[in-house]
Structure formats: C-alpha cells, structure tokens
Design an enzyme around this catalytic site. Structure first.
Site, PDB file in Angstrom:
ATOM      1  N   ASP A  89       0.821  -1.208   0.000  1.00 51.95           N
ATOM      2  CA  ASP A  89       0.000   0.000   0.000  1.00 51.95           C
ATOM      3  C   ASP A  89       0.855   1.258   0.000  1.00 51.95           C
ATOM      4  O   ASP A  89       2.037   1.241   0.348  1.00 51.95           O
ATOM      5  CB  ASP A  89      -0.963   0.006   1.193  1.00 51.95           C
ATOM      6  CG  ASP A  89      -0.246  -0.027   2.533  1.00 51.95           C
ATOM      7  OD1 ASP A  89       0.815  -0.684   2.637  1.00 51.95           O
ATOM      8  OD2 ASP A  89      -0.733   0.602   3.494  1.00 51.95           O
ATOM      9  N   GLU A 114       0.315  -1.330   5.746  1.00 60.80           N
ATOM     10  CA  GLU A 114       1.341  -0.743   6.611  1.00 60.80           C
ATOM     11  C   GLU A 114       1.147   0.744   6.790  1.00 60.80           C
ATOM     12  O   GLU A 114       1.511   1.311   7.838  1.00 60.80           O
ATOM     13  CB  GLU A 114       2.733  -1.035   6.029  1.00 60.80           C
ATOM     14  CG  GLU A 114       3.901  -0.731   6.973  1.00 60.80           C
ATOM     15  CD  GLU A 114       4.390   0.709   6.896  1.00 60.80           C
ATOM     16  OE1 GLU A 114       5.187   1.120   7.765  1.00 60.80           O
ATOM     17  OE2 GLU A 114       3.984   1.435   5.938  1.00 60.80           O
TER      18      GLU A 114
END
Length: 431
Positions: free
Chosen positions: A76, A140
């Site tokens: 991400d 994350e």
C-alpha cells in the site's frame, strides 16, 4: 530497461492508496501481480485476505541454513494528489534516470529489488544462504492490522523458523560532503496514536459557556504542541553519533547537540528526530453548528517515544492533557531495537562490497514499520532497503512527499547488494 526498473514501473501503475479508512482496493491487484512474477519462476506464493481486497502474499525460498530470514515490505501507499505532481503519481513513468510515482521509495522500489533478485536467483537455480520468507503485505500505511497484524495472528506458520528480518528505511546513501554514509536501522521509536476527548455542557453559542469542551481540547492540544521534550540519549543513538564522528573525522559533542545540529545539518538529520519523544496534534473534530456549543470535542495526536521511555512519555502526556481530557489509543506499538552485530555485520559487509568507500552506521528510525508486528513473535528487525542515491535527491523528502521517485541506478545497486547478502555470491547483472 532492466528488470528491476520494469517491475517497479508496473507496481507503481497499480493504485494501492490506503487512506486509513479500512479500504485497500488496489492491494489485491498488486498482490496478484507479485504472485504471477513469483509463480513464473517456480516460487509458490501464498495469497490471503484479511478483508475483501486487503490482500497479502508470503512465499518461502528454501536455503542452505534453516535459520530463516524474513524479507518483508508493504504493497500500500499513502494518497497522492495528481494536481500537485509534475508526473502523474500512478504513471510509473521512467524519465530522467528515475522511476516516478507514489511508492517509488516507500516502498515499491524495495519490493521490486526483492522480486528482481528472487527471480534471477530462481532462474539460475541457486539456493540462498538461509531460508528466506518473502512477505508482501497490506495496510502498513495505516495500523498494519489488515496486513502484518493479520499475518502473524492467522498465518503465523508461514514465518516458522524466522529469527531476523529486513525491511524499509535503511542502507541508503546519505551524503555529508565527500563522505557517503549508509544508515542501517537497528531500532524504531514506539508508536502511540491517541484520540483525545473533552466532554462538557452543550448549550447556545450566544450564552456564557458553563463548560466548553472545544476550548478545553484546544488548550490541551496547545500544551502538547508547545511542550519541549527533554533529550534522552539512548545507547543506539549514542553509538550512531559516535560512528558519525568517526566517519566525518570530526567529533560531534553530545553535550552541545543543538549547536552540532546546525554545524553538520546533513549528518544531524539522521539523529535529530530521535533525541526526544514527540506528540504532534494532527486532527481536530468538534461541533456541528456555529451557534451551538457541543457536548464533546476530539483531537488526534501522533505520539512517538524512544526505547525505554514509554512510561515517562505517557505520564507526561497525561499531565499535559489535564483532568478534563481523556485519551485512548488508536494504535499502540512498543519501541523496538536489535543488536548492532550479527546480521547487522552482514548487512554492512554487503554494502561495502558494492561501495568500498561507504561508511555504514546504525541508526534509529523516527517513524515505524511492520517490524513492530513481527517483533511480537520474536523476529528481530533491521531497516535495510539498499539504494545508491545522488547527493541532490532528498531521500527523506520522498516519503509521503510530492514527486516521489527513485533512480534506476539506485535500484540496480540495491539488487546487487541484496545478492551479496542473500546468496553470498557477487553478480555483475543489473537484473
């Protein structure tokens, strides 16, 4: 185009924006792309979801030593506004010797280096020095709960045998004059994301307030923002300063750090953010109409504390907030640290094999990574995403910044360093 640049470009074209709201629609597409690259060379990927679209992938590469090394990174990225960028943040364009896009540094470039190395290693039929577990994780950029958190709670068997790990934010070139420093992260400050709440008496905005929670939360936030946290020189940071002194050939006086920060600003950027705890107000939420005093007001604070400073940090926060403001954790993770020996020595040796004139040093990250999740299951983490960078590239400014990009030559250097570390064999390939 070398393979590592091509993979990086393709990953950047997949929009994996994580806005922190629990959605991650692009993570599945990115995980499927990674799975295809691994499957193509005979590395079996294990793909799983923590929620619809929140997809992670783990693969194991057997090595000569069953003592496992985890190589992890996140799929991400944080949001990016195309109107602010010179090159579209999800174009993956390669121009001016760089791959451009959101995540080029944080951290799809690193994922690309891992993939390029793994594919080349598989094609030549080589076994790594030790068992490797490659993890490509969701979420994350929020709390990690949908990614690393889910992985260690529901798929812990995939990490069996892993004792150490490498991931983002370390092994990059940091220039101080003619000296090339390579910080290798051995620790991270703890994370305390907090929601603050003030409760009072609702009423008409034209009347004298009985107990206005908006004013109370504003005063509490101002006290936090104005607080000057004391210097706490941890052993890890003290060693970093000592190593920097040796590398630069000039002593950095720990008793006059404020002056030294001004004297060697480039080198000081590696430690000035980890001399103290911090608590930065980041969000405010109160009220719903201009002539109504609301009954509650909220704020969010990004708190970070040094190893060993948790209790002092929380006591100070409570004192500054005062009795009328309560706090609860949105996310809380302990500070982590790993020894600057053992694997650390292997990491520095791999860097020096590719840049004999470099000066690797240990350092502590101001922010946090998924290493905190893996520390919960006994895996010691190091920040090691090797990149050779030119002096004029603001590496720290690339993280969550505008016009994020990574040099192609830097990625190629990183693949060679990883090959030195993971296979124990040198390579002249740019993969």
């Amino acid at each position: 185009m070398t393979e590592v640049a091509e993979i990086c470009s393709e990953l950047l074209r997949i929009d994996t924006t994580n806005d922190g709201g629990g959605d991650g629609p692009g993570e599945r597409r990115a995980a499927e792309y990674v799975a295809g690259l691994l499957d193509e060379v005979g590395i079996e990927p294990h793909v799983f979801e923590s929620a619809p679209g929140r997809t992670s992938l783990v693969a194991r590469v057997p090595g000569d030593d069953p003592d496992g090394l985890l190589v992890h990174g996140h799929l991400d990225v944080v949001p990016a506004d195309p109107a602010e960028w010179r090159v579209h943040p999800f174009s993956g364009e390669i121009a001016d010797g760089c791959v451009h896009g959101r995540g080029a540094v944080d951290m799809k470039g690193t994922l690309s280096m891992t993939l390029a190395w793994a594919r080349e290693n598989a094609r030549r039929g080589a076994r790594p020095r030790r068992d490797l577990v490659l993890a490509f994780l969701a979420d994350e950029e929020a709390t990690g709960a949908y990614g690393a958190g889910h992985a260690i709670e529901r798929h812990r068997d995939l990490f069996e045998g892993c004792t150490e790990a490498i991931s983002e934010s370390g092994g990059f070139t940091w220039h101080e004059g003619d000296v090339r420093i390579y910080p290798v992260a051995v620790g991270e400050r703890g994370t305390a994301w907090m929601r603050l709440t003030a409760r009072g008496v609702a009423g008409h905005g034209s009347k004298p307030a009985v107990d206005n929670p908006v004013a109370e939360i504003a005063r509490a936030v101002a006290r936090l923002a104005d607080h000057r946290w004391p210097v706490r020189l941890t052993p890890e940071v003290a060693r970093l300063i000592d190593e920097l002194s040796r590398a630069l050939g000039t002593p950095i006086d720990v008793d006059r750090l404020e002056e030294e920060i001004r004297r060697v600003p480039r080198a000081a950027a590696l430690f000035r953010g980890v001399l103290r705890d911090s608590a930065n107000p980041t969000m405010l939420n109160a009220g719903y109409k201009v002539n109504v005093i609301p009954g509650t007001a909220e704020a969010h604070v990004d708190g970070r504390f040094l190893p060993g400073q948790r209790d002092e940090f929380l006591e100070t926060v409570d004192r500054l907030l005062g009795p009328k403001v309560t706090r609860e954790f949105v996310s809380f993770e302990e500070a982590v640290s790993s020894p600057a020996e053992g694997l650390f020595d292997d990491l520095t040796a791999a860097l020096l094999a590719e840049d004999p004139g470099g000066r690797p040093v240990p350092y502590v990250m101001t922010g946090g990574t998924d290493a905190k999740w893996f520390a919960r299951i006994g895996i010691r983490g190091y920040g090691f995403a090797p990149l050779f960078l030119p002096p004029d590239l603001d590496y720290f400014g690339m993280f969550h910044g505008v016009d994020e990009r990574v040099p192609v030559e830097g990625l190629e250097f990183g693949v060679r360093v990883l090959d030195r570390l993971l296979s124990g064999e040198s390579t002249d390939s740019t993969m």
